[in-house]
Every structure is written in C-alpha cells, then in structure tokens.
Write a protein that holds these residues in place. Structure first.
Motif, short mmCIF file in Angstrom:
data_model
loop_
_atom_site.label_atom_id
_atom_site.label_comp_id
_atom_site.label_asym_id
_atom_site.label_seq_id
_atom_site.Cartn_x
_atom_site.Cartn_y
_atom_site.Cartn_z
N THR A 51 -19.46 -22.32 58.48
CA THR A 51 -19.42 -23.08 57.24
C THR A 51 -19.92 -22.21 56.10
O THR A 51 -21.00 -21.64 56.18
CB THR A 51 -20.29 -24.34 57.34
N SER A 52 -19.11 -22.09 55.07
CA SER A 52 -19.46 -21.31 53.89
C SER A 52 -19.34 -22.20 52.66
O SER A 52 -18.84 -23.32 52.74
CB SER A 52 -18.54 -20.09 53.76
N SER A 53 -19.80 -21.69 51.53
CA SER A 53 -19.78 -22.51 50.32
C SER A 53 -19.51 -21.63 49.11
O SER A 53 -19.43 -20.41 49.21
CB SER A 53 -21.12 -23.24 50.15
N PHE A 54 -19.37 -22.28 47.97
CA PHE A 54 -19.27 -21.57 46.69
C PHE A 54 -20.44 -22.01 45.83
O PHE A 54 -20.82 -23.18 45.81
CB PHE A 54 -17.95 -21.89 45.99
N ALA A 55 -21.00 -21.04 45.12
CA ALA A 55 -22.20 -21.33 44.33
C ALA A 55 -21.90 -21.67 42.89
O ALA A 55 -22.70 -22.30 42.21
CB ALA A 55 -23.15 -20.13 44.38
N SER A 56 -20.73 -21.24 42.39
CA SER A 56 -20.46 -21.41 40.97
C SER A 56 -19.09 -22.06 40.76
O SER A 56 -18.06 -21.52 41.19
CB SER A 56 -20.50 -20.06 40.26
N TYR A 57 -19.10 -23.20 40.09
CA TYR A 57 -17.87 -23.89 39.74
C TYR A 57 -18.18 -24.86 38.60
O TYR A 57 -19.35 -25.20 38.35
CB TYR A 57 -17.26 -24.63 40.93
N SER A 58 -17.17 -25.28 37.89
CA SER A 58 -17.36 -26.20 36.78
C SER A 58 -16.19 -27.18 36.78
O SER A 58 -15.16 -26.94 37.42
CB SER A 58 -17.42 -25.45 35.44
N GLY A 59 -16.36 -28.28 36.08
CA GLY A 59 -15.28 -29.27 36.06
C GLY A 59 -15.47 -30.30 34.98
O GLY A 59 -16.58 -30.50 34.46
N HIS A 60 -14.38 -30.97 34.64
CA HIS A 60 -14.44 -32.02 33.63
C HIS A 60 -13.31 -33.00 33.84
O HIS A 60 -12.21 -32.63 34.24
CB HIS A 60 -14.36 -31.43 32.22
N ILE A 61 -13.58 -34.27 33.57
CA ILE A 61 -12.58 -35.34 33.57
C ILE A 61 -12.56 -35.93 32.17
O ILE A 61 -13.61 -36.36 31.67
CB ILE A 61 -12.91 -36.45 34.59
N ASP A 62 -11.39 -35.93 31.52
CA ASP A 62 -11.37 -36.50 30.17
C ASP A 62 -11.05 -37.99 30.23
O ASP A 62 -10.78 -38.55 31.31
CB ASP A 62 -10.41 -35.73 29.26
N ALA A 63 -11.08 -38.64 29.10
CA ALA A 63 -10.92 -40.09 29.04
C ALA A 63 -9.55 -40.55 29.51
O ALA A 63 -9.38 -41.70 29.93
CB ALA A 63 -11.20 -40.58 27.62
N ASP A 64 -8.57 -39.67 29.44
CA ASP A 64 -7.21 -40.01 29.89
C ASP A 64 -7.01 -39.76 31.38
O ASP A 64 -5.91 -40.00 31.90
CB ASP A 64 -6.18 -39.21 29.10
N GLY A 65 -8.04 -39.25 32.05
CA GLY A 65 -7.94 -39.02 33.48
C GLY A 65 -7.53 -37.62 33.88
O GLY A 65 -7.41 -37.33 35.07
N ARG A 66 -7.28 -36.75 32.89
CA ARG A 66 -6.95 -35.36 33.23
C ARG A 66 -8.21 -34.65 33.70
O ARG A 66 -9.24 -34.67 33.01
CB ARG A 66 -6.34 -34.64 32.03
N ALA A 67 -8.12 -34.05 34.87
CA ALA A 67 -9.30 -33.44 35.48
C ALA A 67 -8.99 -32.02 35.91
O ALA A 67 -7.87 -31.71 36.34
CB ALA A 67 -9.77 -34.26 36.68
N ILE A 68 -9.98 -31.15 35.78
CA ILE A 68 -9.86 -29.78 36.27
C ILE A 68 -11.19 -29.34 36.84
O ILE A 68 -12.25 -29.66 36.29
CB ILE A 68 -9.40 -28.81 35.15
N VAL A 69 -11.12 -28.64 37.96
CA VAL A 69 -12.29 -27.99 38.55
C VAL A 69 -11.94 -26.51 38.69
O VAL A 69 -10.88 -26.15 39.21
CB VAL A 69 -12.65 -28.58 39.93
N THR A 70 -12.82 -25.65 38.19
CA THR A 70 -12.63 -24.20 38.25
C THR A 70 -13.69 -23.61 39.16
O THR A 70 -14.88 -23.87 38.98
CB THR A 70 -12.75 -23.58 36.85
N VAL A 71 -13.24 -22.84 40.15
CA VAL A 71 -14.15 -22.25 41.14
C VAL A 71 -14.18 -20.74 40.95
O VAL A 71 -13.13 -20.09 40.93
CB VAL A 71 -13.71 -22.58 42.58
N GLN A 72 -15.37 -20.17 40.81
CA GLN A 72 -15.53 -18.72 40.75
C GLN A 72 -15.58 -18.19 42.18
O GLN A 72 -16.57 -18.37 42.89
CB GLN A 72 -16.81 -18.36 39.98
N LEU A 73 -14.51 -17.55 42.63
CA LEU A 73 -14.40 -17.15 44.03
C LEU A 73 -15.37 -16.03 44.39
O LEU A 73 -15.71 -15.85 45.56
CB LEU A 73 -12.96 -16.73 44.35
#
Length: 343
Positions: A51-73
């Motif tokens: 089992t491994s993980s990622f330490a750095s990522y960010s994300g946002h969901i706007d009011a219209d439901g558009r969502a993005i998560v960005t992962v620093q590999l």
C-alpha cells in the motif's frame, strides 16, 4: 455608516446561507489535504500486497458541480526512498508527466438529500488524465456530512487502474527488472477526501510546485542514495538521438535535467556517462557512435554547470547488450545511455 456595514454583512451572510441551502454545492468546496487520504495498492510476486500513497494533491468543487483533483505524482510515498525514486522515474515517468488529473461533474440534485440524511451514496462518472492518457471511468462514492461546512467523499470500493490502459506496461517492465520482482499489471486506488465549504465563494486551493512534493531528504544525498538514483535513471531509457546520429533530441531534456539536479546533490561523486548501441551496423561504426553519444550527453551536463573533472564519457558499442538483438523492442533497449558513479 458602521451600522449600515454590519447590516450589509448580515444580509450577505444570510444570502449565502440561503444559496447553500438551495444548492448543496454552493458556493464551492475545497479539498483539505491534511485531513484526506489517497492510496493505491499493488501486488508483486503474485501475493505480496503493498500500500502506497500520495502526499500532495489539491482539489475543488464549484457551485455548478464541476470538480477537479490534481495529484503531484512526485509525491508518491512507498515508505522506502529508492522505491519512491523507481516509481517516479520508471513507472510514472514524472519527468514527463508530473501530475494526474481527475475531472468530473456532480449534479447538485443527486445530493440534495445530503443535508438531512447526512450520508449518501451515489455513482459518479469521471475522467482520469494519467501518464498522458485520458480514460472515462465510473465508481460509487459515499458522501458524509461531517458538519454543515465539511464533507467527506470516499470511494466505496477500490478503483481498478489497468496498466495497459495508461501506457504503463514498458514502465512496469523496467520496474520489474530494477526491483527483481513480478508485478501484477494493475493498481487499486482508494480515497477519502475531505472538502470544506468556501467561505466567500473563492477557491482556497494552495498551489504546490511538483519539485517541492517529493518525499525525500533535503540537501545532499548520501552515497547509497546517489548510487541508487544513478542506477535507476540509467534504466529509464529516456535519452533520445536521431537514427545513426549523436545529436541529442529535445525530448531528452526532462530526464537529463533531473540527472543534473541529482549530480548537484551528490558532491564528490564522479559520474561516468556510458554509451551503448544495438548490433545493427559494423562494430567500428557502433563503437564510434556510442562514444559520440556519450560525449554529447557529457557535454550537455557540462553546459549546465557540472564541473568537467566530475564527468567522464565512454562508449561500449554493441559489446554489452541487456537484451537480444532479434527484434525492434529489444534492440531499443540495447541503444541506451547509462550512468555509473564512484568517488
């Protein structure tokens, strides 16, 4: 004037509350990384699960439901330093693809009952942009309202990511050779993301530079870490030349620039740049070509400021193959630049 400002603020907050009540996604939600988890499981030698993980990522969901998560590999964390480096350079090829993206759209109506039920499971369709490949996928998630302004969004079951769908098969073979293991060609990804409602409608996502996310010690590397990195980057096979030429392709820059950073963090280490070819052509031609290609790489490193007395180039022609020369794939493995190091 003070009373008017206070009244205006009260009306603004009341309007925000009404908006949030009508639309559970308003005014937007930002990922709280320190409260979240993003993990993946891999299997080697048929039975050993890691089992491994990622330490750095960010994300946002706007009011219209558009969502993005960005992962620093580059922030992949296997709990072992050189294993992290193998994952970064051999499998994920973060010098070419430093980030992964998850894009999706959430229909606010689908989670309208969350405010009263406090917990709701629903399906989502999403796009996974990974290793230069975009794939449409689906999964079920469970949303749990922790407070009125904080929600957990978690996978109900691990998501299968097949290596052949994201051009990971070559990297997997390199990883197998480097670690001397057999790897199951897929990973299982799970997540538990915590989102916090934006206070003023503005995303609070903090930008994180990829070079700041790798989980490794700062400053100079010790000798073991240096030698391990040179060996791993030699396996990346991402230094390119035109056919029959010693002219470096621009596509070689990402890996060579990573090598420069490592050499600068390995003071006192002497680096030998080794050129190798396949068996097509005469021995003399291949010997000369291997020497010229190794010299081109050494010149690139020297132009970047690596002292000349820390570098040596040598060509081995076709004398040291790592695979047969019977097919194009194996010949491409034999055409390579390797790095060795010593005091």
């Amino acid at each position: 004037m003070r009373n008017f400002a206070a009244l205006f603020l009260a009306f603004s907050l009341a309007g925000l509350a009404v908006q949030a009540q009508d639309n559970p996604l308003a005014p937007g939600w930002s990922l709280v990384t320190e409260s979240s988890k993003l993990q993946f499981q891999s299997v080697k030698n048929a039975s050993k699960v890691e089992t491994s993980s990622f330490a750095s990522y960010s994300g946002h969901i706007d009011a219209d439901g558009r969502a993005i998560v960005t992962v620093q590999l580059d922030s992949v964390d296997t709990k072992v330093d050189l294993r992290n480096v193998r994952m970064r350079f051999l499998l994920f090829e973060t010098f070419l693809h430093p980030e992964a993206f998850v894009n999706l759209a959430i229909n606010p109506a689908d989670i309208s009952a969350l405010a009263t039920a406090r917990r709701q499971t629903f399906p989502v369709a999403f796009e996974l942009d990974l290793h230069g490949v975009k794939q449409q996928m689906q999964t079920d998630v469970v949303a749990t309202l922790i407070t009125d302004d904080m929600v957990s969004v978690a996978s109900t079951a691990p998501i299968l990511v097949a290596f052949d769908q994201f051009n990971f098969m070559d990297g997997m073979l390199k990883l197998q050779e480097a670690a001397n293991v057999t790897i199951t060609p897929s990973g299982l990804v799970s997540f538990d993301f915590v989102f916090q409602r934006d206070g003023d409608g503005t995303a609070i996502v903090a930008a994180v530079a990829p070079e700041d996310t790798a989980l490794e010690s700062e400053g100079d590397f010790d000798q073991e870490a240096c030698l391990g990195r040179f060996e791993i980057l030699s396996r990346a096979n991402a230094i390119y030349f035109s056919s029959g030429s010693a002219r470096l392709s621009g596509d070689s820059a990402p890996l060579l620039d990573s090598m420069i950073e490592i050499i600068n963090r390995c003071p006192g280490i002497h680096v030998a740049v080794e050129g190798h070819t396949d068996s097509i052509g005469s021995d003399e031609l291949n010997q000369n070509l291997s020497e010229a290609r190794a010299g081109s790489v050494m010149a690139y490193l020297a132009r970047a400021g690596i002292p000349a007395d820390r570098l040596t180039s040598i060509g081995y022609g076709e004398s040291r193959p790592v695979a047969s020369n019977d097919n194009s794939h194996d010949r491409s493995r034999n055409r390579r630049i390797q790095f060795s190091a010593g005091q």
